[in-house]
Design an enzyme around this catalytic site. Structure first.
Site, PDB file in Angstrom:
ATOM      1  N   HIS A   1       0.827  -1.206   0.000  1.00  0.00           N
ATOM      2  CA  HIS A   1       0.000   0.000   0.000  1.00  0.00           C
ATOM      3  C   HIS A   1       0.861   1.256   0.000  1.00  0.00           C
ATOM      4  CE1 HIS A   1      -3.802  -2.146   1.734  1.00  0.00           C
ATOM      5  NE2 HIS A   1      -3.315  -2.730   0.647  1.00  0.00           N
TER       6      HIS A   1
ATOM      7  N   GLU B   1       0.815   3.942   1.839  1.00  0.00           N
ATOM      8  CA  GLU B   1       1.293   4.358   3.158  1.00  0.00           C
ATOM      9  C   GLU B   1       2.498   3.533   3.595  1.00  0.00           C
ATOM     10  OE1 GLU B   1      -1.774   3.356   2.128  1.00  0.00           O
ATOM     11  OE2 GLU B   1      -3.153   3.634   3.793  1.00  0.00           O
TER      12      GLU B   1
END
Length: 147
Positions: free
Chosen positions: A76, A78
């Protein structure tokens, strides 16, 4: 004094919008077909890391399988930004994260552990447990609607 607080608030809002725009531009680097997500981490008005969702280094850039489902090993946005930061001399402590999509549960744990103090996002992920976890942990996590 009130005027100064209002001006600071307006400046903060303007910068938040711009940082989310930068995260959106960064999301366009993703090879994902279903959902492109971008992220930047800012500390003391300086972008110290960035990331987008994608496959690990050395893997092909196909994020979805033949059924159109996201492959389990896609990282992901993040997580990519936090991992990139871990390889640098910077620290996420007291920084702010700007992401195009609210964090999932797994990324929320990474965000909390990394020392990030605030998260702003523009779209909401279907599972709101990540947002709830961050808010319950005392970390500011807020949706900012596009203007």
């Amino acid at each position: 004094m009130v005027f100064k607080i209002i001006m600071t608030s307006l400046k903060r809002k303007r910068y938040t919008q711009k940082y989310l725009e930068i995260a959106d531009v960064w999301s366009k680097l993703s090879y994902a077909k279903r959902k492109k997500v971008g992220c930047i981490i800012v500390k003391d008005s300086i972008i110290i890391s960035d990331g987008y969702n994608g496959t690990p280094t050395g893997f092909d850039n196909e994020c979805e399988d033949v059924l159109g489902q996201t492959k389990w090993y896609v990282i992901h946005a993040e997580a990519n930004a936090i991992l990139k930061l871990a390889r640098s001399n910077n620290s996420a402590k007291e920084s702010t994260m700007y992401i195009t999509l609210s964090p999932c549960k797994e990324c929320a744990k990474l965000i909390l552990q990394s020392g990030i103090k605030e998260v702003y996002y523009s779209e909401e992920y279907k599972d709101k447990d990540g947002i709830q976890f961050l808010n319950d942990s005392g970390l500011k996590c807020e949706r900012i609607y596009k203007e």
